[in-house]
Design a protein around this motif. Sequence first.
Motif, PDB file in Angstrom:
ATOM      1  N   VAL A  18       0.834  -1.206   0.000  1.00 26.10           N
ATOM      2  CA  VAL A  18       0.000   0.000   0.000  1.00 26.10           C
ATOM      3  C   VAL A  18       0.866   1.252   0.000  1.00 26.10           C
ATOM      4  N   HIS A  19       1.879   1.287   0.863  1.00 27.86           N
ATOM      5  CA  HIS A  19       2.757   2.456   0.911  1.00 27.86           C
ATOM      6  C   HIS A  19       3.531   2.611  -0.399  1.00 27.86           C
ATOM      7  N   GLY A  20       3.928   1.492  -0.998  1.00 32.08           N
ATOM      8  CA  GLY A  20       4.621   1.560  -2.282  1.00 32.08           C
ATOM      9  C   GLY A  20       3.731   2.099  -3.383  1.00 32.08           C
ATOM     10  N   LEU A  21       2.471   1.669  -3.400  1.00 27.24           N
ATOM     11  CA  LEU A  21       1.526   2.184  -4.391  1.00 27.24           C
ATOM     12  C   LEU A  21       1.301   3.683  -4.213  1.00 27.24           C
ATOM     13  N   ALA A  22       1.221   4.120  -2.954  1.00 23.99           N
ATOM     14  CA  ALA A  22       1.026   5.552  -2.699  1.00 23.99           C
ATOM     15  C   ALA A  22       2.222   6.357  -3.200  1.00 23.99           C
ATOM     16  N   LEU A  23       3.419   5.846  -2.971  1.00 24.41           N
ATOM     17  CA  LEU A  23       4.616   6.544  -3.448  1.00 24.41           C
ATOM     18  C   LEU A  23       4.656   6.580  -4.972  1.00 24.41           C
ATOM     19  N   CYS A  24       4.319   5.467  -5.594  1.00 26.42           N
ATOM     20  CA  CYS A  24       4.291   5.423  -7.061  1.00 26.42           C
ATOM     21  C   CYS A  24       3.243   6.385  -7.618  1.00 26.42           C
ATOM     22  N   ALA A  25       2.095   6.481  -6.928  1.00 28.49           N
ATOM     23  CA  ALA A  25       1.056   7.408  -7.373  1.00 28.49           C
ATOM     24  C   ALA A  25       1.555   8.842  -7.324  1.00 28.49           C
ATOM     25  N   GLY A  26       2.289   9.197  -6.273  1.00 29.09           N
ATOM     26  CA  GLY A  26       2.821  10.548  -6.173  1.00 29.09           C
ATOM     27  C   GLY A  26       3.832  10.854  -7.260  1.00 29.09           C
ATOM     28  N   VAL A  27       4.736   9.906  -7.515  1.00 28.43           N
ATOM     29  CA  VAL A  27       5.746  10.114  -8.559  1.00 28.43           C
ATOM     30  C   VAL A  27       5.089  10.231  -9.928  1.00 28.43           C
ATOM     31  N   LEU A  28       4.132   9.344 -10.209  1.00 26.67           N
ATOM     32  CA  LEU A  28       3.446   9.389 -11.501  1.00 26.67           C
ATOM     33  C   LEU A  28       2.637  10.673 -11.647  1.00 26.67           C
ATOM     34  N   GLY A  29       2.027  11.129 -10.549  1.00 29.67           N
ATOM     35  CA  GLY A  29       1.280  12.383 -10.605  1.00 29.67           C
ATOM     36  C   GLY A  29       2.168  13.562 -10.937  1.00 29.67           C
ATOM     37  N   LEU A  30       3.352  13.623 -10.333  1.00 28.34           N
ATOM     38  CA  LEU A  30       4.294  14.700 -10.643  1.00 28.34           C
ATOM     39  C   LEU A  30       4.754  14.630 -12.097  1.00 28.34           C
ATOM     40  N   MET A  31       4.962  13.419 -12.591  1.00 28.78           N
ATOM     41  CA  MET A  31       5.385  13.265 -13.987  1.00 28.78           C
ATOM     42  C   MET A  31       4.303  13.747 -14.947  1.00 28.78           C
ATOM     43  N   LEU A  32       3.041  13.446 -14.625  1.00 29.96           N
ATOM     44  CA  LEU A  32       1.949  13.889 -15.495  1.00 29.96           C
ATOM     45  C   LEU A  32       1.815  15.405 -15.491  1.00 29.96           C
ATOM     46  N   LEU A  33       2.025  16.025 -14.330  1.00 23.67           N
ATOM     47  CA  LEU A  33       1.911  17.480 -14.261  1.00 23.67           C
ATOM     48  C   LEU A  33       3.105  18.173 -14.903  1.00 23.67           C
ATOM     49  N   ALA A  34       4.254  17.511 -14.911  1.00 24.10           N
ATOM     50  CA  ALA A  34       5.461  18.134 -15.459  1.00 24.10           C
ATOM     51  C   ALA A  34       5.527  18.043 -16.980  1.00 24.10           C
ATOM     52  N   ARG A  35       4.911  17.031 -17.557  1.00 26.68           N
ATOM     53  CA  ARG A  35       4.983  16.850 -19.004  1.00 26.68           C
ATOM     54  C   ARG A  35       4.010  17.788 -19.706  1.00 26.68           C
ATOM     55  N   PRO A  36       4.201  18.034 -21.004  1.00 22.64           N
ATOM     56  CA  PRO A  36       3.237  18.880 -21.744  1.00 22.64           C
ATOM     57  C   PRO A  36       1.846  18.258 -21.723  1.00 22.64           C
ATOM     58  N   TRP A  37       0.845  19.103 -21.540  1.00 21.90           N
ATOM     59  CA  TRP A  37      -0.525  18.625 -21.433  1.00 21.90           C
ATOM     60  C   TRP A  37      -1.152  18.540 -22.818  1.00 21.90           C
TER      61      TRP A  37
ATOM     62  N   LEU B 277      -3.746  11.567  -8.705  1.00 17.60           N
ATOM     63  CA  LEU B 277      -2.680  10.697  -8.200  1.00 17.60           C
ATOM     64  C   LEU B 277      -1.942  11.347  -7.034  1.00 17.60           C
ATOM     65  N   LEU B 278      -1.728  12.657  -7.115  1.00 15.52           N
ATOM     66  CA  LEU B 278      -1.075  13.346  -6.002  1.00 15.52           C
ATOM     67  C   LEU B 278      -1.944  13.323  -4.746  1.00 15.52           C
ATOM     68  N   LEU B 279      -3.254  13.465  -4.927  1.00 14.02           N
ATOM     69  CA  LEU B 279      -4.150  13.402  -3.773  1.00 14.02           C
ATOM     70  C   LEU B 279      -4.143  12.018  -3.140  1.00 14.02           C
ATOM     71  N   LEU B 280      -4.053  10.981  -3.969  1.00 16.13           N
ATOM     72  CA  LEU B 280      -3.952   9.627  -3.424  1.00 16.13           C
ATOM     73  C   LEU B 280      -2.671   9.462  -2.617  1.00 16.13           C
TER      74      LEU B 280
END
Length: 202
Positions: free
Chosen positions: A7-26, A38-41
């Motif tokens: 569960v903690h690993g999934l939460a960390l992965c969700a945060g990293v993936l959320g930052l990647m989605l926000l950093a890339r061109p939309w 994902l960041l909220l999760l």
Amino acid sequence: MCLALLVHGLALCAGVLGLMLLARPWSNLFVPLGGVVLLLLCVAARPRPSEEPERLLERERFPALHKLSDRVAAALGLAPLDGIGVSADFNANYRMSGWRRRRHMELGSPLMAVLSADELTAIIAHEISHGANGDPLRVQFLGQAIDTLAAWGQAARPLSIGNLGRGTPADHSFPCLGCRSSSRCSGCRSCCSPGPASCCGW
């Protein structure tokens, strides 16, 4: 423990993936929205330290109890506790409170009212031994994983928020074992003054 780690690993992965989605061109609106979700999760899985007991027993007013706790802690090779609390529960617990990880033991006044001196010593030794075994860290690790799953489940079913508590009895009172009164009270507050510690004769 493995499930909590997942569960903690999934939460960390969700945060990293959320930052990647926000950093890339939309390319569309769903990309930043997905990143925010994902960041909220991930935020829902943030560490939440335990709170200190609501009422602490001062060493000056309860020297015998603190001295007994100090002797037990010394016998287990531990430093004296940072504080001893009292509650209205028929229970006792040991916790590490706050970000500073202060060590507290909380004793329920109804439980203490029915214990003999030897039983009191055994209860205190049992609770302090949790600190020697490192149990609070494991319990907090597992508990935060459960809280994270509960938060994720609530986020997935927002309409269920209004149904929380339905069917739960509103009367949380119990027979006050530490009082001479035979009536029911909530944590000794209605029949004793100033509180649980005084009504049980500590």
